[in-house]
Structures are given as C-alpha cells and as structure tokens.
Design an enzyme around this catalytic site. Structure first.
Site, PDB file in Angstrom:
ATOM      1  N   GLN A 171      13.681 -14.479   2.606  1.00  0.00           N
ATOM      2  CA  GLN A 171      12.288 -14.346   3.014  1.00  0.00           C
ATOM      3  C   GLN A 171      11.441 -13.697   1.936  1.00  0.00           C
ATOM      4  OE1 GLN A 171      12.356 -10.424   5.670  1.00  0.00           O
ATOM      5  NE2 GLN A 171      13.775 -11.961   6.413  1.00  0.00           N
TER       6      GLN A 171
ATOM      7  N   LYS B  34      15.061 -20.353  12.104  1.00  0.00           N
ATOM      8  CA  LYS B  34      13.638 -20.254  12.427  1.00  0.00           C
ATOM      9  C   LYS B  34      12.800 -21.155  11.532  1.00  0.00           C
ATOM     10  CE  LYS B  34      13.956 -15.477  14.001  1.00  0.00           C
ATOM     11  NZ  LYS B  34      13.764 -14.115  13.520  1.00  0.00           N
TER      12      LYS B  34
ATOM     13  N   SER C  16      17.805 -13.958   7.085  1.00  0.00           N
ATOM     14  CA  SER C  16      17.147 -15.067   6.395  1.00  0.00           C
ATOM     15  C   SER C  16      16.568 -14.638   5.045  1.00  0.00           C
ATOM     16  CB  SER C  16      16.036 -15.641   7.271  1.00  0.00           C
ATOM     17  OG  SER C  16      15.115 -14.651   7.608  1.00  0.00           O
TER      18      SER C  16
ATOM     19  N   ARG D  67       9.848 -17.556   5.586  1.00  0.00           N
ATOM     20  CA  ARG D  67      11.297 -17.734   5.410  1.00  0.00           C
ATOM     21  C   ARG D  67      11.639 -18.887   4.481  1.00  0.00           C
ATOM     22  NH1 ARG D  67      10.422 -15.916  10.486  1.00  0.00           N
ATOM     23  NH2 ARG D  67      11.415 -13.917  10.910  1.00  0.00           N
TER      24      ARG D  67
ATOM     25  N   GLU E 239       8.598  -3.420   1.877  1.00  0.00           N
ATOM     26  CA  GLU E 239       9.787  -2.822   2.479  1.00  0.00           C
ATOM     27  C   GLU E 239      10.604  -2.103   1.420  1.00  0.00           C
ATOM     28  OE1 GLU E 239      10.887  -6.316   5.683  1.00  0.00           O
ATOM     29  OE2 GLU E 239      11.597  -6.552   3.648  1.00  0.00           O
TER      30      GLU E 239
ATOM     31  N   HIS F 195       7.329 -11.567   1.873  1.00  0.00           N
ATOM     32  CA  HIS F 195       6.214 -11.115   2.707  1.00  0.00           C
ATOM     33  C   HIS F 195       4.922 -11.224   1.923  1.00  0.00           C
ATOM     34  CE1 HIS F 195       9.354  -9.740   5.318  1.00  0.00           C
ATOM     35  NE2 HIS F 195       9.879  -9.051   4.325  1.00  0.00           N
TER      36      HIS F 195
ATOM     37  N   LYS G  12       3.533  -6.409   4.210  1.00  0.00           N
ATOM     38  CA  LYS G  12       4.764  -5.811   4.741  1.00  0.00           C
ATOM     39  C   LYS G  12       5.711  -5.429   3.614  1.00  0.00           C
ATOM     40  CE  LYS G  12       8.455  -6.584   8.091  1.00  0.00           C
ATOM     41  NZ  LYS G  12       9.599  -7.459   8.299  1.00  0.00           N
TER      42      LYS G  12
ATOM     43  N   HIS H 140      13.811 -12.317  -0.994  1.00  0.00           N
ATOM     44  CA  HIS H 140      14.946 -11.418  -0.773  1.00  0.00           C
ATOM     45  C   HIS H 140      15.699 -11.782   0.496  1.00  0.00           C
ATOM     46  CE1 HIS H 140      11.574  -9.638   1.473  1.00  0.00           C
ATOM     47  NE2 HIS H 140      12.473  -9.178   2.309  1.00  0.00           N
TER      48      HIS H 140
HETATM   49 ZN   LIG Z   1      11.931  -8.597   4.304  1.00  0.00          ZN
END
Ligand SMILES: [Zn+2]
Length: 422
Positions: free
Chosen positions: A110, A300, A108, A294, A137, A112, A135, A275
C-alpha cells in the site's frame, strides 16, 4: 472532586485474520499483562491494539470517577487536555493513533496519499477514501520485523529483470530496456521505473496468474533440487504466494526493498511510499486517517491508476529506509523517533535497573504511555490515588502533566510514548 487528567485506559483489540494467534501475539501478551482477567483464545488472531480515540476503537477509561466512558468522549468534554497548540492545529482531536501490531501473514502492499491528494480522492471517491487527511506512519520493531518499503536501487531491479523471465514478461522488453538505459540519469530513471511498475500492475489477470504459476513452479523445482533460488528471491516469493496465491503483489518483491528491522529500529512511511508489513511485532503510530491505496497482497479494491500516479519512484537502498532515532538531549533514558510531520512523535523510555525513581516529563501535548516491560507505581498531581503499572498498562497523560514512577521491578522498565511535538 479535583479534575482527573491522567488515567489508565483499556484499549481496543482488532482480531484481523493476519494477526499472530493466541499468546504468540505481542498484542495478546500485552492485553493479559494489563488485565489479568482478560481471556485470550488460543486459536484467535490478535492483530492490533489501538491506543487512541478513533471511532472504530475508542479506548475505555479505567477510572470510575470519570463520567465519560471513552477517551474520545472525554477529550470532547476537555479539549484543553490536548494542549493549546495541538487543540488549535488539529481541531480539538487527538492527532494520532498509537498501536501495537502482531503480524503473522503479510498485509497488503500500500501507499498513503499526501494531504492534497487525500482531499481530491475523498471528494471524488468517498467510498474508497473515507477522509481528507494524510496518513504518515511509523513502525518501530518490538521483535525482528520484516517488511517491504520503497523502490529498490535500479541495479537490483535490473538484476531481477534478467534473472526472473516471468517478471521480465510482465514488465515487457521496451520498459525494461528504458530502465536499463536510464541508469545515471535520475529523472529518466524515475520515469522509466514508473513505466515498468505501471506495465506490471496493468497486466491482465490471466497473464500475470500464468506467469506467477510458472515462476512458483520453477522456483519450487529449483529449491527441491537443492539449487540456490536467491536470484529469484525464492524464499520470500514462495512465502507470499502461499499466503496470497495468484496475487500480483507477489511480483512486487522484485521492485520493493525487503527491510528487516531489529528490535528498536524503525521505518517511517511518508506520503506515496509503497510498503507492506510481512511478519513480526511492532509499535506503530500514525496520523488519524484511513486513506490507503493498495497495490496487491489483498482481496480488497486496487486503484491501479491512482497508485501508479502517486508513488514515490525514487530508488534507494533497504538500509536507507531505516529511520534514524536520536537520544533525547534532555534525558538519556529517552530515544526520540521524530518524523518530519507534526501529527506525532514516538519516544522510547528505558529506565535502567539502577534507577528506582523516574519522572516521565511533561510535554505540551496530550500523550499515551504504554508499558512494554517492568512494574511501577505511578503518581501524578492529576491522578489520584496512585496507578499500578505493569506490562501492558496504558496511561493517558494530559498536556503539561508529569508522571512519577516508583519502579518496583528488578530489571528496570521499558515504555513507549506517543505525543505531538509541534
Ligand atoms: Zn500503511
């Protein structure tokens, strides 16, 4: 018995539906490499390997002299293994989750939240936002890796608004015109981009599904007639539509950069950066959190308001999304991927064929070491007897412990290591 502070792990596999199938998956290859007795099912997706102490995939300790079964349990007993700085800064928890991903169909779109927003969202909607942490990444390509990342330069978005009438219809003439006239004024561009994206994301389902079907039909016909469909980003559109028919995320390819990472290249996904991963295998490291907002390519929950409010509306080129790694001044074998967050740093260690004895230097945080290629015998004052390392072996190394490798493979070794350099 002297305390064992360096030991091998058996890591959790996640068989999410989007993963590469059977031994096509880098995850599955690493699993059999690390454990020749592991059974890989040829028709099953092997999406993620989790190397860490997350409760949904806590690694098993592969050393039967240790009383605890999992890494999480062991760290709870010996928090000093984290190193004093990390132990204090992260309340006795391993601050990162280290992963390998093998992506077959898109994940998906998304973003954060940052720490502040994460805390607010968690307090308001704990069912959608399970914790109060950020979060960030980092993804480092193991094979050619395709993804979407960040807003495109405005001229590219304007180009699609012109070339793709179905996309223009969702954004609307007013918002599109506002974006066009904002060029050259960064603040106005950010505002106009937000308006355009919000207009599209807020469209009624019936409206965008009709436009999407129209677009897919047109691009398919143009392709069949031998026409170049690149001005509609036709190949990517049809690919995503085949995976997620009728999904608003298919239109996001006109807003977001399509980024292709060659092996060793990385992207860092800081707070509020939109992303999606599309295809390929990568190493991933992230702060311990599950907070994801998302924006499509998903079945979802999509929280359009939160998403459109939080995003980073700074247009930039696809090239600028490649995260610069640097050679470690202290060790020419080490490449550092050091993002601007305290939670984690990733190192790529490449031992050349000419080097047979190599020392993985100590750092002042706990770290996790993954062998991608090559064989060695590992010795450490904190691990006895020696540990045999092969492709797929994962080693937990407590803070301030070094590991000596006696390389037995002819062509050297490649390892990745996650740690937290505060
Ligand atoms: Zn991510």
């Amino acid at each position: 018995m002297e305390e064992v502070r360096v030991f091998p792990l058996t890591c959790a596999v996640q068989n999410y539906a989007w993963g590469k199938i059977g031994l096509d998956s880098e995850v599955a290859k690493l699993v059999v490499g690390g454990d020749p007795l592991a059974v890989i099912e040829g028709d099953k997706p092997y999406a993620e390997l989790w190397m860490g102490a997350h409760p949904k995939g806590d690694a098993q300790i592969k050393d039967n002299r240790i009383a605890q079964t999992t890494l999480g349990q062991w760290i709870a007993h010996y928090p000093a293994c984290l190193g004093s700085k990390v132990k204090d800064a992260f309340q006795g928890q391993l601050p990162f989750l280290f992963k390998v991903l093998s992506v077959n169909t898109a994940l998906s779109i998304q973003a954060h939240p940052n720490k502040e927003l994460a805390a607010t969202l968690h307090a308001q909607f704990p069912e959608h936002y399970p914790d109060n942490n950020h979060k960030p990444e980092m993804a480092i390509a193991l094979t050619r890796f395709q993804g979407l990342c960040g807003f495109r330069p405005v001229d590219e978005i304007l180009g699609f608004l012109q070339a793709v009438p179905e996309f223009h219809a969702l954004v609307g003439r007013d918002a599109a015109e506002e974006l066009r006239s904002s060029v050259g004024d960064e603040v106005r561009t950010g505002r106009a981009l937000k308006k355009c994206f919000t207009k599209m994301m807020s469209c009624e389902k019936k409206v965008f599904v009709d436009e999407l079907n129209e677009l897919v039909k047109r691009v398919t016909q143009e392709g069949a007639a031998g026409k170049d469909t690149s001005s509609s980003n036709g190949d990517l559109l049809l690919r995503l539509h085949s995976q997620y028919p009728g999904d608003i995320g298919c239109f996001s390819i006109y807003f977001l950069n399509y980024v292709v990472l060659e092996p060793g290249q990385a992207m860092f996904l800081g707070a509020n950066e939109p992303h999606a991963y599309i295809y390929g295998d990568c190493i991933e490291c992230m702060a311990c959190s599950d907070n994801t907002v998302r924006a499509g390519l998903t079945r979802k929950y999509i929280d359009v308001n939160t998403l459109c409010e939080m995003l980073n509306y700074k247009p930039a080129s696809a090239f600028s999304k490649i995260f610069p790694c640097v050679s470690d001044p202290a060790d020419p074998c080490v490449t550092l991927y050091d993002p601007p967050v305290p939670d984690f740093t990733v190192m790529k260690i490449q031992v050349p064929a000419s080097v047979k004895d190599y020392t993985v230097a100590s750092v002042d945080s706990a770290s996790i070491l993954l062998v991608i290629e090559g064989d060695a015998t590992a010795t450490s004052a904190a691990a006895f007897p020696d540990v045999t390392l092969t492709r797929g072996s994962v080693l937990f190394v407590s803070a301030n412990e070094s590991v000596s490798l006696q390389v037995t493979s002819q062509s050297g070794m490649t390892l990745f290591r996650a740690c937290s350099l505060l």
